[in-house]
Design a protein around this motif. Structure first.
Motif, PDB file in Angstrom:
ATOM      1  N   LYS A  80       0.829  -1.134  -0.201  1.00  0.00           N
ATOM      2  CA  LYS A  80      -0.128   0.098  -0.089  1.00  0.00           C
ATOM      3  C   LYS A  80       0.938   1.326   0.025  1.00  0.00           C
ATOM      4  O   LYS A  80       1.706   1.170   0.609  1.00  0.00           O
ATOM      5  CB  LYS A  80      -0.983  -0.101   1.358  1.00  0.00           C
ATOM      6  N   GLY A  97      -7.552   8.840   5.815  1.00  0.00           N
ATOM      7  CA  GLY A  97      -6.566   7.762   6.219  1.00  0.00           C
ATOM      8  C   GLY A  97      -6.948   6.318   6.019  1.00  0.00           C
ATOM      9  O   GLY A  97      -6.349   5.474   6.324  1.00  0.00           O
ATOM     10  N   ASP A 145      -5.296   2.454   4.418  1.00  0.00           N
ATOM     11  CA  ASP A 145      -4.508   1.625   4.978  1.00  0.00           C
ATOM     12  C   ASP A 145      -5.728   0.515   5.393  1.00  0.00           C
ATOM     13  O   ASP A 145      -5.295  -0.903   5.373  1.00  0.00           O
ATOM     14  CB  ASP A 145      -4.045   2.044   6.690  1.00  0.00           C
ATOM     15  N   GLY A 189      -1.132   9.161  13.753  1.00  0.00           N
ATOM     16  CA  GLY A 189      -1.811   9.102  12.207  1.00  0.00           C
ATOM     17  C   GLY A 189      -1.115   8.129  11.249  1.00  0.00           C
ATOM     18  O   GLY A 189      -1.659   8.025  10.260  1.00  0.00           O
TER      19      GLY A 189
HETATM   20 MG    MG Z   1      -2.142   7.443   5.876  1.00  0.00          MG
END
Ligand code: MG
Ligand code: ADP
Ligand code: ASP
Length: 406
Positions: A7, A151, A154, A209
């Protein structure tokens, strides 16, 4: 031969040069004989730029339309990366989240993945091609497209890794791995070689984060090994798994922090006539999240309840409390903005009862006032003035000798 998921986050694919380099990394894995599925984020700050464009036209845009807009960012990267891999003479196919079978609940803006029907991805990788999949997006039961929250790529990566039974999910990013605290803020932060799912989950939930919390939760529930690695440097990164060898015998493993916290205190008349249930039910009915809650009822003192909320929810919380003042039967409301939450995390705390006391003492010596406290088995969080947040993290990093963590 291994089956792996790679990723790449926004900063790792911010330019065409970076995408070309990422294509090289992928091709190197294919040449080793591995089957590779890739998850990508939008290039650089694209998601922020798209949000700003939407805001120019409609500050109250519906979540559905925001999702339709934001998910385009990932699609650009997936196509560009697939054609960069093709340019190196290898087969690659890009897929949107829905083409890749990422099924989510019917919620816009912050949907949870329910399952991944990965037949297309499987057939691409078993026939020697690279599957390049947009992160951050999925499809609900009605065919509506959804996004997974900021985010969230992930989490797409871990879900696809589970869906195709990969041996590992590698999260490539702009730092060398998971550090004791954010290395961009605290220069003494050191990289951890390993960290447990539970510790990583706490850190992620408390503001670190580097990984989306749901990605860690998924990985833990399916025992999928996760690794955070640098995209544009050499380095082994950090492995996140169930059991870790504690290289240094420290009770604290990491420190997370979050800005933009506000405290609200509701005061009642004596005798106490309020109800915690009615306050928090009222807020929950308006989808307002509350974090740390402290209630204080003592004889002869005015009873009160304090709680912390995120700055973005603050105005709405005050509005809802004001509008319901007579139902909730409170006398007065007080608040404080400009606060931050700093949390120490470590499984070693369970067997070491003095850790919270050491934390409070270090902050006392540094004259940093503690406004609220919350503890669980493996963490202690304090709310402090935002202006003292970084100093508090540095003080605690030194106090718990985290620079010796490796
Ligand atoms: Mg991220
Ligand atoms: P990506 O775009 O690759 O998803 P993110 O910006 O989401 O990258 O996550 C990487 C960032 O996470 C780092 O640049 C760093 O500032 C931040 N971060 C916060 N806490 C930590 C930590 N404990 N260890 C490493 N990075 C951290
Ligand atoms: N592009 C999305 C974001 O910026 C998702 C992600 O990068 O994980 O939040």
């Amino acid at each position: 031969m291994e089956r792996i998921v790679m990723k790449f986050g926004g900063s790792s694919v911010a330019t065409t040069e970076k995408i070309a380099h990422v294509a090289q990394l992928i091709v190197a894995e294919v040449k080793k004989g591995n089957e590779v599925a890739v998850i990508v984020s939008a290039m650089g700050k694209t998601t922020d730029t798209l949000l700003a464009l939407a805001n120019d036209l409609n500050p109250h845009a519906s979540k559905r339309e925001l999702d339709m807009l934001l998910m385009t960012g990932e699609q650009v990267t997936a196509s560009l990366l697939a054609l960069a891999i093709e340019a190196r003479g290898h087969k690659a196919k890009s897929f949107t989240g829905w083409q890749a079978g990422v099924r989510t609940e019917s919620v816009y803006g912050d949907a949870r993945i329910e399952d991944v029907q990965a037949a297309k991805v499987q057939s691409t990788i078993t026939s020697g091609g690279v599957a390049v999949i947009t992160g951050f997006q999925g499809i609900d039961i009605d065919g509506e497209l959804t996004t997974l929250g900021r985010g969230g790529s992930d989490t797409s990566a871990v879900a696809v890794a589970i869906g195709i039974s990969a041996t590992i999910c590698d999260i490539y990013t702009d730092v060398e791995g998971v550090f004791t605290t954010d290395p961009r803020v605290v220069s003494s932060a050191v990289q951890l070689h390993e960290i447990s799912y539970d510790e990583m989950l706490e850190l992620a939930n408390l503001g670190a984060g580097v990984l989306h919390p749901r990605a860690v939760e998924f990985a833990k529930n399916h025992q999928m090994p996760l690794r955070v690695r640098p995209a544009h440097k050499k380095g082994k990164g950090t492995t996140i798994k169930e059991e870790v060898n504690l290289e240094a015998n420290l009770s604290v493993r990491g420190i997370a922090f979050e800005q933009n916290v506000a405290r609200i205190t509701i005061m009642y008349e004596t005798p106490y006539n309020g109800s915690l249930a009615s306050i928090f039910t009222t807020l929950a009915n308006h989808h307002l999240n509350v974090d740390i809650i402290v209630q204080s009822i003592q004889q002869d003192l005015q009873p009160s309840v304090s709680f912390s909320v995120k700055k973005e929810d603050f105005d709405e919380v005050i509005h809802v409390l004001d509008a319901n003042k007579s139902n909730l039967r409170y006398q007065r409301l007080d608040f404080e903005e400009g606060l931050a939450k700093v949390s120490i995390v470590g499984s070693g705390m369970v067997s070491n009862p003095g850790v919270a006391a050491e934390m409070f003492d270090a902050l006392r010596v540094a004259t940093i006032p503690i406004k609220m406290v919350s503890t669980s088995e493996i963490k202690v969080s304090v709310v402090v003035p935002e202006s003292a947040m970084v100093e508090a993290v540095e003080v605690l990093h030194a106090k718990f000798k985290l620079h010796t963590a490796i």
